[in-house]
Structure formats: C-alpha cells, structure tokens
Write a protein that holds these residues in place. Structure first.
Motif, PDB file in Angstrom:
ATOM      1  N   LYS A   1      -5.288  -8.941   5.530  1.00  0.00           N
ATOM      2  CA  LYS A   1      -5.103  -9.474   4.199  1.00  0.00           C
ATOM      3  C   LYS A   1      -5.744  -8.572   3.147  1.00  0.00           C
ATOM      4  O   LYS A   1      -5.214  -8.428   2.069  1.00  0.00           O
ATOM      5  N   ILE A   2      -6.888  -7.990   3.473  1.00  0.00           N
ATOM      6  CA  ILE A   2      -7.580  -7.127   2.510  1.00  0.00           C
ATOM      7  C   ILE A   2      -6.728  -5.906   2.198  1.00  0.00           C
ATOM      8  O   ILE A   2      -6.568  -5.550   1.036  1.00  0.00           O
ATOM      9  N   ASN A   3      -6.170  -5.267   3.230  1.00  0.00           N
ATOM     10  CA  ASN A   3      -5.317  -4.103   3.014  1.00  0.00           C
ATOM     11  C   ASN A   3      -4.085  -4.467   2.202  1.00  0.00           C
ATOM     12  O   ASN A   3      -3.649  -3.700   1.348  1.00  0.00           O
ATOM     13  N   ALA A   4      -3.501  -5.621   2.476  1.00  0.00           N
ATOM     14  CA  ALA A   4      -2.319  -6.062   1.738  1.00  0.00           C
ATOM     15  C   ALA A   4      -2.644  -6.211   0.265  1.00  0.00           C
ATOM     16  O   ALA A   4      -1.864  -5.821  -0.602  1.00  0.00           O
ATOM     17  N   LYS A   5      -3.807  -6.750  -0.053  1.00  0.00           N
ATOM     18  CA  LYS A   5      -4.203  -6.927  -1.449  1.00  0.00           C
ATOM     19  C   LYS A   5      -4.418  -5.572  -2.131  1.00  0.00           C
ATOM     20  O   LYS A   5      -4.063  -5.397  -3.295  1.00  0.00           O
ATOM     21  N   LYS A   6      -4.990  -4.618  -1.408  1.00  0.00           N
ATOM     22  CA  LYS A   6      -5.173  -3.275  -1.967  1.00  0.00           C
ATOM     23  C   LYS A   6      -3.828  -2.628  -2.267  1.00  0.00           C
ATOM     24  O   LYS A   6      -3.644  -2.003  -3.303  1.00  0.00           O
ATOM     25  N   LEU A   7      -2.888  -2.783  -1.345  1.00  0.00           N
ATOM     26  CA  LEU A   7      -1.559  -2.213  -1.553  1.00  0.00           C
ATOM     27  C   LEU A   7      -0.849  -2.900  -2.713  1.00  0.00           C
ATOM     28  O   LEU A   7      -0.214  -2.234  -3.538  1.00  0.00           O
ATOM     29  N   GLU A   8      -0.961  -4.217  -2.808  1.00  0.00           N
ATOM     30  CA  GLU A   8      -0.324  -4.942  -3.902  1.00  0.00           C
ATOM     31  C   GLU A   8      -0.895  -4.526  -5.248  1.00  0.00           C
ATOM     32  O   GLU A   8      -0.171  -4.461  -6.243  1.00  0.00           O
ATOM     33  N   ALA A   9      -2.192  -4.217  -5.284  1.00  0.00           N
ATOM     34  CA  ALA A   9      -2.807  -3.752  -6.526  1.00  0.00           C
ATOM     35  C   ALA A   9      -2.187  -2.436  -6.985  1.00  0.00           C
ATOM     36  O   ALA A   9      -2.161  -2.133  -8.174  1.00  0.00           O
TER      37      ALA A   9
END
Length: 84
Positions: free
Chosen positions: A1-9
């Motif tokens: 989930k953390i990586n997904a949020k970084k990518l979405e940013a």
C-alpha cells in the motif's frame, strides 16, 4: 500500500499487473499426452497469471541472453558528454 501511494503521488497507476506462476517441468508430461493436453487447455484459458514451467522459463531466459542487441560503442568526446 505504501508503494502504491508513492506511485499515485507521481500520477503513476498500476492498472493490470501481470502475474507469472512457474510450476513443474514439461518432462512430467512425457508419455502422458492427455495430461499435457489438459495442462495446455488450462493455461490457455487463464488470463492472469500466466502459467509456465521451469524449463520454459529457462528457455526464455536463454533466448533473451543469446539474442540481446549488441551495444554500439561511442567515442568519449566532449561532444558526447554535453548535457542537454
């Protein structure tokens, strides 16, 4: 989930990641044509993950290594080192 949020940013989204399941060896089907046919039908009907055997993966890797494009050497001149 953390990586997904970084990518979405960064406005990068993973829409449909590809999965690969590596199992067994095609030699297991020797003298068992019906099992081989069943396996082929099973994996052709899967969308995700792709199902391959260890020996098929090895052959793919060998093909990539043996057929990689040759890199072109460039002379080390100040023209090649300029930043754009």
């Amino acid at each position: 989930k953390i990586n997904a949020k970084k990518l979405e940013a960064e406005s990068i989204y993973t829409v449909e990641p590809k999965g690969i399941l590596v199992i067994g060896n095609t030699e297991e089907f020797q003298n068992y044509e019906s099992k081989l046919n069943c396996f082929e039908i099973f994996r052709r009907n899967l969308h995700n993950p792709e199902v391959i055997t260890f020996d098929e993966l090895y052959e793919r890797a060998k093909f990539i290594v043996n057929n990689k494009p040759k890199q072109v050497e460039t002379k080390n001149t100040s023209e090649n080192n300029e930043q754009f």
